[in-house]
Design a protein around this motif. Structure first.
Motif, PDB file in Angstrom:
ATOM      1  N   THR A 146       0.496 -38.200 -15.527  1.00 60.41           N
ATOM      2  CA  THR A 146       0.759 -39.475 -16.171  1.00 60.41           C
ATOM      3  C   THR A 146       2.091 -39.392 -16.912  1.00 60.41           C
ATOM      4  O   THR A 146       2.673 -38.309 -17.053  1.00 60.41           O
ATOM      5  CB  THR A 146      -0.344 -39.831 -17.187  1.00 60.41           C
ATOM      6  OG1 THR A 146      -0.276 -38.900 -18.280  1.00 60.41           O
ATOM      7  CG2 THR A 146      -1.735 -39.800 -16.572  1.00 60.41           C
ATOM      8  N   PHE A 147       2.536 -40.545 -17.430  1.00 55.91           N
ATOM      9  CA  PHE A 147       3.752 -40.543 -18.231  1.00 55.91           C
ATOM     10  C   PHE A 147       3.558 -39.781 -19.529  1.00 55.91           C
ATOM     11  O   PHE A 147       4.528 -39.338 -20.141  1.00 55.91           O
ATOM     12  CB  PHE A 147       4.235 -41.974 -18.493  1.00 55.91           C
ATOM     13  CG  PHE A 147       5.014 -42.518 -17.329  1.00 55.91           C
ATOM     14  CD1 PHE A 147       6.309 -42.102 -17.094  1.00 55.91           C
ATOM     15  CD2 PHE A 147       4.437 -43.421 -16.460  1.00 55.91           C
ATOM     16  CE1 PHE A 147       7.030 -42.583 -16.016  1.00 55.91           C
ATOM     17  CE2 PHE A 147       5.143 -43.914 -15.383  1.00 55.91           C
ATOM     18  CZ  PHE A 147       6.445 -43.492 -15.155  1.00 55.91           C
ATOM     19  N   ARG A 148       2.329 -39.599 -19.941  1.00 59.02           N
ATOM     20  CA  ARG A 148       2.066 -38.759 -21.116  1.00 59.02           C
ATOM     21  C   ARG A 148       2.504 -37.325 -20.825  1.00 59.02           C
ATOM     22  O   ARG A 148       3.053 -36.641 -21.693  1.00 59.02           O
ATOM     23  CB  ARG A 148       0.587 -38.810 -21.483  1.00 59.02           C
ATOM     24  CG  ARG A 148       0.274 -38.014 -22.731  1.00 59.02           C
ATOM     25  CD  ARG A 148      -1.126 -38.234 -23.169  1.00 59.02           C
ATOM     26  NE  ARG A 148      -1.189 -39.622 -23.629  1.00 59.02           N
ATOM     27  CZ  ARG A 148      -2.181 -40.131 -24.308  1.00 59.02           C
ATOM     28  NH1 ARG A 148      -3.221 -39.395 -24.603  1.00 59.02           N
ATOM     29  NH2 ARG A 148      -2.165 -41.375 -24.697  1.00 59.02           N
ATOM     30  N   ASP A 149       2.257 -36.859 -19.601  1.00 59.74           N
ATOM     31  CA  ASP A 149       2.713 -35.519 -19.196  1.00 59.74           C
ATOM     32  C   ASP A 149       4.240 -35.442 -19.220  1.00 59.74           C
ATOM     33  O   ASP A 149       4.824 -34.456 -19.663  1.00 59.74           O
ATOM     34  CB  ASP A 149       2.189 -35.162 -17.809  1.00 59.74           C
ATOM     35  CG  ASP A 149       0.687 -35.124 -17.743  1.00 59.74           C
ATOM     36  OD1 ASP A 149       0.065 -34.414 -18.561  1.00 59.74           O
ATOM     37  OD2 ASP A 149       0.114 -35.824 -16.876  1.00 59.74           O
ATOM     38  N   PHE A 150       4.868 -36.512 -18.730  1.00 61.63           N
ATOM     39  CA  PHE A 150       6.332 -36.576 -18.737  1.00 61.63           C
ATOM     40  C   PHE A 150       6.854 -36.518 -20.170  1.00 61.63           C
ATOM     41  O   PHE A 150       7.727 -35.719 -20.501  1.00 61.63           O
ATOM     42  CB  PHE A 150       6.806 -37.858 -18.035  1.00 61.63           C
ATOM     43  CG  PHE A 150       8.285 -38.078 -18.133  1.00 61.63           C
ATOM     44  CD1 PHE A 150       9.158 -37.406 -17.304  1.00 61.63           C
ATOM     45  CD2 PHE A 150       8.807 -38.960 -19.067  1.00 61.63           C
ATOM     46  CE1 PHE A 150      10.539 -37.600 -17.398  1.00 61.63           C
ATOM     47  CE2 PHE A 150      10.174 -39.173 -19.175  1.00 61.63           C
ATOM     48  CZ  PHE A 150      11.040 -38.490 -18.330  1.00 61.63           C
ATOM     49  N   ALA A 151       6.314 -37.372 -21.028  1.00 60.15           N
ATOM     50  CA  ALA A 151       6.764 -37.431 -22.415  1.00 60.15           C
ATOM     51  C   ALA A 151       6.525 -36.103 -23.137  1.00 60.15           C
ATOM     52  O   ALA A 151       7.376 -35.643 -23.914  1.00 60.15           O
ATOM     53  CB  ALA A 151       6.063 -38.563 -23.159  1.00 60.15           C
ATOM     54  N   GLY A 152       5.386 -35.479 -22.871  1.00 64.56           N
ATOM     55  CA  GLY A 152       5.094 -34.187 -23.489  1.00 64.56           C
ATOM     56  C   GLY A 152       6.101 -33.129 -23.090  1.00 64.56           C
ATOM     57  O   GLY A 152       6.538 -32.322 -23.924  1.00 64.56           O
ATOM     58  N   ALA A 153       6.483 -33.131 -21.818  1.00 65.81           N
ATOM     59  CA  ALA A 153       7.476 -32.164 -21.354  1.00 65.81           C
ATOM     60  C   ALA A 153       8.838 -32.443 -21.988  1.00 65.81           C
ATOM     61  O   ALA A 153       9.536 -31.519 -22.418  1.00 65.81           O
ATOM     62  CB  ALA A 153       7.575 -32.199 -19.830  1.00 65.81           C
ATOM     63  N   ILE A 154       9.199 -33.718 -22.095  1.00 65.08           N
ATOM     64  CA  ILE A 154      10.464 -34.086 -22.736  1.00 65.08           C
ATOM     65  C   ILE A 154      10.454 -33.637 -24.194  1.00 65.08           C
ATOM     66  O   ILE A 154      11.409 -33.017 -24.674  1.00 65.08           O
ATOM     67  CB  ILE A 154      10.699 -35.619 -22.654  1.00 65.08           C
ATOM     68  CG1 ILE A 154      11.054 -36.046 -21.229  1.00 65.08           C
ATOM     69  CG2 ILE A 154      11.771 -36.084 -23.640  1.00 65.08           C
ATOM     70  CD1 ILE A 154      12.443 -35.687 -20.778  1.00 65.08           C
ATOM     71  N   MET A 155       9.390 -33.963 -24.908  1.00 61.25           N
ATOM     72  CA  MET A 155       9.292 -33.603 -26.327  1.00 61.25           C
ATOM     73  C   MET A 155       9.317 -32.090 -26.519  1.00 61.25           C
ATOM     74  O   MET A 155       9.831 -31.598 -27.524  1.00 61.25           O
ATOM     75  CB  MET A 155       8.018 -34.166 -26.953  1.00 61.25           C
ATOM     76  CG  MET A 155       7.928 -35.653 -26.902  1.00 61.25           C
ATOM     77  SD  MET A 155       9.102 -36.402 -27.987  1.00 61.25           S
ATOM     78  CE  MET A 155       8.346 -37.981 -28.229  1.00 61.25           C
ATOM     79  N   GLY A 156       8.769 -31.363 -25.540  1.00 61.88           N
ATOM     80  CA  GLY A 156       8.761 -29.909 -25.610  1.00 61.88           C
ATOM     81  C   GLY A 156      10.045 -29.268 -25.115  1.00 61.88           C
ATOM     82  O   GLY A 156      10.170 -28.050 -25.088  1.00 61.88           O
TER      83      GLY A 156
END
Length: 99
Positions: free
Chosen positions: A5-15
């Protein structure tokens, strides 16, 4: 296949994991790795440059929920710097992923 999901995308970006973020985006939008890497770099740079960018990016969810392919394409253009045909193809792929 993993249910990304985009949550996975955002989590990777934030990390700070742009490689993982690009991989997630590649799967979500059905784009090739080069496009996903470029789009991820644009997203990350926009997020750093503009504190309100993430809130605007969240508009993509509403467009997907409304099943508005034109608005999804516009959101993809704004958030990920995808071109017209590229954005429309990615919008169709995204809407197919979330029926």
């Amino acid at each position: 296949m993993e249910n990304l999901t985009f949550r996975d995308f955002a989590g990777a970006i934030m990390g700070g994991d742009v490689i993982k973020a690009a991989s997630v985006l590649e799967a979500l939008l059905s784009v090739d790795g080069t496009v996903a890497t470029r789009a991820t770099a644009h997203f990350a740079a926009s997020m750093k440059a503009d504190p309100s960018f993430m809130m605007r990016a969240m508009g993509l969810r509403g467009a997907v929920e409304r099943r508005d392919v034109g608005e999804v394409a516009r959101q993809l253009e704004g958030c990920f710097a995808l071109g017209g045909d590229e954005a429309r193809a990615a919008a169709s792929a995204l809407l197919a992923r979330y029926p």
